[in-house]
Design an enzyme around this catalytic site. Structure first.
Site, PDB file in Angstrom:
ATOM      1  N   CYS A   2       4.898 -13.401   7.370  1.00 49.73           N
ATOM      2  CA  CYS A   2       5.512 -13.914   8.214  1.00 49.73           C
ATOM      3  C   CYS A   2       6.092 -14.860   7.182  1.00 49.73           C
ATOM      4  O   CYS A   2       5.657 -15.449   6.617  1.00 49.73           O
ATOM      5  CB  CYS A   2       5.110 -15.336   9.465  1.00 49.73           C
ATOM      6  SG  CYS A   2       4.227 -14.094   9.795  1.00 49.73           S
ATOM      7  N   ARG A  27      11.403 -10.789   4.150  1.00 52.70           N
ATOM      8  CA  ARG A  27       9.598 -10.442   4.157  1.00 52.70           C
ATOM      9  C   ARG A  27       9.211 -10.469   5.416  1.00 52.70           C
ATOM     10  O   ARG A  27       8.368  -9.718   5.054  1.00 52.70           O
ATOM     11  CB  ARG A  27       9.600 -11.900   4.309  1.00 52.70           C
ATOM     12  CG  ARG A  27       9.486 -12.983   3.325  1.00 52.70           C
ATOM     13  CD  ARG A  27       9.187 -14.445   3.566  1.00 52.70           C
ATOM     14  NE  ARG A  27       7.604 -14.349   3.599  1.00 52.70           N
ATOM     15  CZ  ARG A  27       7.378 -15.523   2.695  1.00 52.70           C
ATOM     16  NH1 ARG A  27       6.956 -15.266   1.966  1.00 52.70           N
ATOM     17  NH2 ARG A  27       5.230 -14.757   2.952  1.00 52.70           N
ATOM     18  N   TRP A  73       5.972 -11.923  11.230  1.00 48.87           N
ATOM     19  CA  TRP A  73       5.151 -10.028  11.658  1.00 48.87           C
ATOM     20  C   TRP A  73       4.460  -9.901  11.893  1.00 48.87           C
ATOM     21  O   TRP A  73       3.282 -10.223  12.280  1.00 48.87           O
ATOM     22  CB  TRP A  73       5.434  -9.716   9.823  1.00 48.87           C
ATOM     23  CG  TRP A  73       4.474  -8.408   9.342  1.00 48.87           C
ATOM     24  CD1 TRP A  73       3.591  -7.760   9.227  1.00 48.87           C
ATOM     25  CD2 TRP A  73       5.410  -7.057   9.261  1.00 48.87           C
ATOM     26  NE1 TRP A  73       2.759  -7.136   8.742  1.00 48.87           N
ATOM     27  CE2 TRP A  73       4.076  -6.706   9.179  1.00 48.87           C
ATOM     28  CE3 TRP A  73       6.605  -6.803   9.419  1.00 48.87           C
ATOM     29  CZ2 TRP A  73       4.798  -5.302   8.654  1.00 48.87           C
ATOM     30  CZ3 TRP A  73       6.353  -5.447   9.231  1.00 48.87           C
ATOM     31  CH2 TRP A  73       5.874  -4.733   9.121  1.00 48.87           C
ATOM     32  N   ASN A  97       1.602 -18.547   9.503  1.00 43.59           N
ATOM     33  CA  ASN A  97       1.661 -17.758   8.814  1.00 43.59           C
ATOM     34  C   ASN A  97       0.555 -17.561   8.121  1.00 43.59           C
ATOM     35  O   ASN A  97      -0.434 -18.149   7.159  1.00 43.59           O
ATOM     36  CB  ASN A  97       3.204 -17.622   7.183  1.00 43.59           C
ATOM     37  CG  ASN A  97       2.839 -16.559   6.572  1.00 43.59           C
ATOM     38  OD1 ASN A  97       1.995 -15.722   6.529  1.00 43.59           O
ATOM     39  ND2 ASN A  97       3.602 -16.825   5.041  1.00 43.59           N
ATOM     40  N   GLY A  98       0.042 -16.062   8.048  1.00 41.80           N
ATOM     41  CA  GLY A  98      -1.451 -15.972   7.592  1.00 41.80           C
ATOM     42  C   GLY A  98      -2.254 -15.516   9.272  1.00 41.80           C
ATOM     43  O   GLY A  98      -1.560 -14.574   9.778  1.00 41.80           O
ATOM     44  N   GLU A 473       3.017  12.973  -4.446  1.00 42.60           N
ATOM     45  CA  GLU A 473       3.677  11.504  -4.128  1.00 42.60           C
ATOM     46  C   GLU A 473       4.306  11.887  -5.426  1.00 42.60           C
ATOM     47  O   GLU A 473       5.379  11.127  -5.921  1.00 42.60           O
ATOM     48  CB  GLU A 473       2.513  11.088  -3.639  1.00 42.60           C
ATOM     49  CG  GLU A 473       3.076   9.721  -3.691  1.00 42.60           C
ATOM     50  CD  GLU A 473       4.177   9.276  -2.494  1.00 42.60           C
ATOM     51  OE1 GLU A 473       4.416  10.581  -1.860  1.00 42.60           O
ATOM     52  OE2 GLU A 473       5.083   8.306  -2.717  1.00 42.60           O
ATOM     53  N   LYS A 477       8.291  10.550  -6.306  1.00 44.19           N
ATOM     54  CA  LYS A 477       8.864   9.700  -6.279  1.00 44.19           C
ATOM     55  C   LYS A 477      10.263   9.690  -7.378  1.00 44.19           C
ATOM     56  O   LYS A 477      11.090   9.040  -8.002  1.00 44.19           O
ATOM     57  CB  LYS A 477       7.759   8.845  -7.300  1.00 44.19           C
ATOM     58  CG  LYS A 477       6.983   7.436  -6.202  1.00 44.19           C
ATOM     59  CD  LYS A 477       7.377   6.688  -5.347  1.00 44.19           C
ATOM     60  CE  LYS A 477       6.764   5.953  -3.926  1.00 44.19           C
ATOM     61  NZ  LYS A 477       7.426   6.827  -2.992  1.00 44.19           N
ATOM     62  N   GLU A 480      12.295  10.518  -5.510  1.00 40.38           N
ATOM     63  CA  GLU A 480      14.039   9.533  -4.857  1.00 40.38           C
ATOM     64  C   GLU A 480      14.156   9.058  -5.672  1.00 40.38           C
ATOM     65  O   GLU A 480      15.372   8.337  -5.119  1.00 40.38           O
ATOM     66  CB  GLU A 480      12.842   9.182  -3.812  1.00 40.38           C
ATOM     67  CG  GLU A 480      11.322   8.794  -3.358  1.00 40.38           C
ATOM     68  CD  GLU A 480      11.301   8.641  -2.530  1.00 40.38           C
ATOM     69  OE1 GLU A 480      11.335   8.496  -1.573  1.00 40.38           O
ATOM     70  OE2 GLU A 480       9.883   8.044  -2.743  1.00 40.38           O
ATOM     71  N   HIS A 496       1.903  32.636 -11.756  1.00 39.33           N
ATOM     72  CA  HIS A 496       2.088  33.625 -10.982  1.00 39.33           C
ATOM     73  C   HIS A 496       3.739  33.834 -10.801  1.00 39.33           C
ATOM     74  O   HIS A 496       4.323  33.962  -9.429  1.00 39.33           O
ATOM     75  CB  HIS A 496       2.275  33.575  -9.061  1.00 39.33           C
ATOM     76  CG  HIS A 496       0.085  33.829  -9.936  1.00 39.33           C
ATOM     77  ND1 HIS A 496      -0.043  34.730  -9.865  1.00 39.33           N
ATOM     78  CD2 HIS A 496      -1.116  32.861  -9.839  1.00 39.33           C
ATOM     79  CE1 HIS A 496      -1.303  34.915  -9.810  1.00 39.33           C
ATOM     80  NE2 HIS A 496      -2.031  33.485  -9.354  1.00 39.33           N
ATOM     81  N   LYS A 595      15.086   3.847   4.957  1.00 38.65           N
ATOM     82  CA  LYS A 595      13.700   2.871   4.596  1.00 38.65           C
ATOM     83  C   LYS A 595      12.661   3.146   6.436  1.00 38.65           C
ATOM     84  O   LYS A 595      11.804   3.927   6.423  1.00 38.65           O
ATOM     85  CB  LYS A 595      14.195   1.406   5.543  1.00 38.65           C
ATOM     86  CG  LYS A 595      12.490   0.716   4.927  1.00 38.65           C
ATOM     87  CD  LYS A 595      11.321   1.729   3.872  1.00 38.65           C
ATOM     88  CE  LYS A 595      10.414   0.848   3.738  1.00 38.65           C
ATOM     89  NZ  LYS A 595       9.157   1.467   2.574  1.00 38.65           N
TER      90      LYS A 595
END
Ligand code: F6R
Length: 600
Positions: A2, A27, A73, A97-98, A473, A477, A480, A496, A595
């Site tokens: 937040c 944020r 958020w 916020n928290g 992964e 990275k 992308e 093989h 995203k």
């Protein structure tokens, strides 16, 4: 998370609050609201969705010179209007916020005292508690000292009290807060960008300080003695400020990983095994687990599969969502479908959830964004609490997804008596060390290694078992964000066919964290080395070798099977980041990517 903003001054507060909220958008948020004093009363305007929706609700020709604003958020309760801040109880209006960890017990107490709550949030409890304490002793500064001792958790609070119309109050613990200073006007904010349009002078507030703002700014310690603080001048632009000084959001988010993992595991490990078993869904009836996700979420799923099969002895199949939704799946009433998604809105993953729901299967969503479609439509949801991710390439959410899957494997293993309580407690203790280990690893230098890799357009990542999943992964990275054609390959499968691509100087990054299969992977690495490959080895300090044959070595501290994949993900992310930076790529917004992939 937040964002908060507060203003007292001689300008119209409404524009200043809206401007401040807009500059805190980075944020991440899902609703927004403001409260301001006008005609001797507090007006509160809230809207779910973007700040544009909030602006659409503002009345024309209103004026005020004190107010607070908030971008939310969601953590407790959906991102709808009733949960949106500011919250008001009695004479108090607040933004927060928290997370207040003891809000449930405080809420019970306040309900007994006659308070009625309109929202599901932990934050509304703070407004009611302020009101109750103030009724008992109408001395606001003393109330603020008192409430600091009663709230458990994290908070940055902007507070308006009806009885003191021209003064804004603020306190904080663990969540960020600054005070902005200008002529005849002062601000509070979560972060510097919110005030930069008006002033570059600010003070950083510490956890034990109490802020009183009108035409002057007074800062008190917890004994209510006034303190003098250093006034800082921000040098830089708004974009730099949003990134907290980091060059990219991706790097900022990697640096947030220790905190993100703490937040992910906290609800499950707070009281050891008890909170784990209590807060996890009941898995008893399942004989078969299907895990579905896209991209990094799929890779996290592969790590989960390894752990669930090994430690919980349950068959576990992992599917790429865009494949699963169109293929025949074999299930029965003992099947659980786990859907993993940071955004909770990925079209293919959502389609798989709907398919599982139609088949009448139990579904469990592992998501980051509260109230997202996946969270709403699954039978059960676990939130990973990683905080907002701005950079397109996921980092902290991926780590948090692995952490949740590891805890699922631990829960099932323990409840099925495959992992003893003693062993489970050891594993829990090792999770608590993870944030510190991540912190150390993140601060190591990966640029030197990236310099030896980044020039080539091709690269192989190799590993076996869980190390192959980590390799997938790592390779994603590099693809992308650095636009390097990187292929993850199971180390034993190379000979093989694919080994014919290995030539003098071919980049091979090998991941070797699983001791049980390390020897075999090391043989495969030596095979590619003999054919001229340039080897970057990521391994643990448990393997008793000096690896003199490796061209680059990254040695991570060995923890255990549950936590090693989280730890090993730091070097693969930072190698990707540093290579992308050296190649001059647009790291936070790689070409062709979004995203949230809300189309199939
Ligand atoms: C890679 C990345 C993507 C996402 C994928 C799924 O860095 O970010 O591969 O993991 O698009 O997205 P969510 O988790 O939102 O479903």
């Amino acid at each position: 998370m937040c964002g908060i903003i507060g203003y007292v001054g001689n300008k119209n507060v409404i524009n200043i609050l809206i401007d401040g909220l807009k500059s805190l958008e980075y944020r991440g948020y899902d609703s927004a609201g403001i409260a301001y004093r006008t005609c001797n009363r507090i007006e509160i305007i809230k809207a779910s969705g973007k700040i544009k929706s909030l602006e659409g609700k503002l009345k024309k020709d209103v004026y005020g010179n004190i107010g607070i604003g908030h971008t939310r958020w969601a953590t407790h309760g959906k991102p709808d209007e009733k949960n949106c801040h500011p919250h008001r109880q009695g004479k108090f209006t607040i933004v927060h916020n928290g997370i207040i960890e003891n809000y449930e017990s405080l809420k019970r107490l306040l309900i007994k005292n006659g308070y009625k709550f309109k929202s599901e949030t932990d934050s509304e409890v703070i407004a009611a508690l302020l009101d109750k304490l103030y009724k008992e002793k109408p001395d606001i500064l003393k109330v603020l000292v008192q409430i600091k001792n009663l709230l458990v958790g994290s908070y940055a609070l902007g507070i308006l009290c009806d009885d003191i119309p021209n003064t804004l109050y603020a306190i904080r613990k663990d969540s960020p807060l600054i005070v902005g200073l200008s002529e005849k006007e002062n601000f509070i904010a979560s972060d510097v960008p919110a005030i930069l349009k008006y002033t570059d002078k600010y003070i950083i507030i510490k956890s034990n300080e109490i802020i009183e703002i009108n035409e002057k700014v007074n800062i008190y310690d917890d004994k209510l003695e006034k303190i003098n603080k250093e006034i800082l001048t921000f040098e830089g632009n708004i974009t730099q400020a949003e990134k907290n000084g980091y060059d990219h959001f991706m790097l900022k988010e990697i640096h947030e990983e220790p905190e993100a993992i703490k937040n992910t595991i906290k609800p499950f490990l707070k009281y050891g095994l008890d909170s784990l078993i209590e807060n996890m869904p009941i898995f008893e009836k399942y004989a078969n687990i299907i895990i579905v996700g896209c991209g990094s979420a799929y890779h996290a799923g592969l790590i989960g599969k390894n752990l669930i099969e090994k430690y919980a002895n349950i068959r576990s199949d992992v599917y790429i969502a865009s494949e699963f939704r169109h293929q025949k799946v074999f299930t029965d009433e003992n099947t659980l479908v786990i859907l993993i998604s940071q955004s909770g809105e990925t079209a293919d993953t959502l389609a798989c959830l709907r398919k599982a729901n139609e088949l009448g299967l139990d579904t469990l969503a592992i998501v980051n964004v509260i109230g997202s479609s996946l969270a709403r439509e699954a039978s059960k949801t676990i939130y990973i609490n990683a905080g907002p991710e701005i950079s397109v390439a996921t980092t902290k959410a991926y780590l948090a997804q692995i952490a949740i899957l590891s805890l699922i494997a631990l829960t099932i293993g323990n409840t099925r008596n495959l992992i003893s309580d003693k062993k489970a407690l050891e594993i829990i203790a090792s999770f608590e060390d993870v944030p510190f280990i991540l912190e150390t690893l993140i601060n190591e230098d990966y640029k030197g290694i990236a310099k030896t890799i980044y020039r080539k357009d091709n690269c192989f990542y190799i590993g076996r078992g869980v190390d192959y999943a980590i390799s997938l992964e790592g390779a994603l990275k590099l693809k992308e964000i650095a636009y390097i054609t990187s292929i993850a390959y199971p180390a034993g499968e190379l000979k093989h066919g694919t080994i014919s691509l290995i030539d003098k100087g071919t980049n091979v990054i090998a991941v070797v964290t699983d001791k049980n299969i390390a020897e075999k992977t090391i043989n495969n690495i030596k095979e590619v080395k003999a054919r001229g490959a340039f080897i970057t080895l990521i391994t643990t300090d448990k393997l008793d070798e000096d690896f003199e044959w490796a061209d680059n070595k990254i040695i991570i501290p060995n923890s255990n099977d549950f936590t090693n994949p989280i730890i090993a993900s730091i070097p693969i992310q930072l190698i990707g980041y540093e290579c992308a930076k050296l190649r001059g790529c647009d790291i936070d917004k790689p070409r062709n990517l979004a995203k949230s992939v809300t189309v199939e």
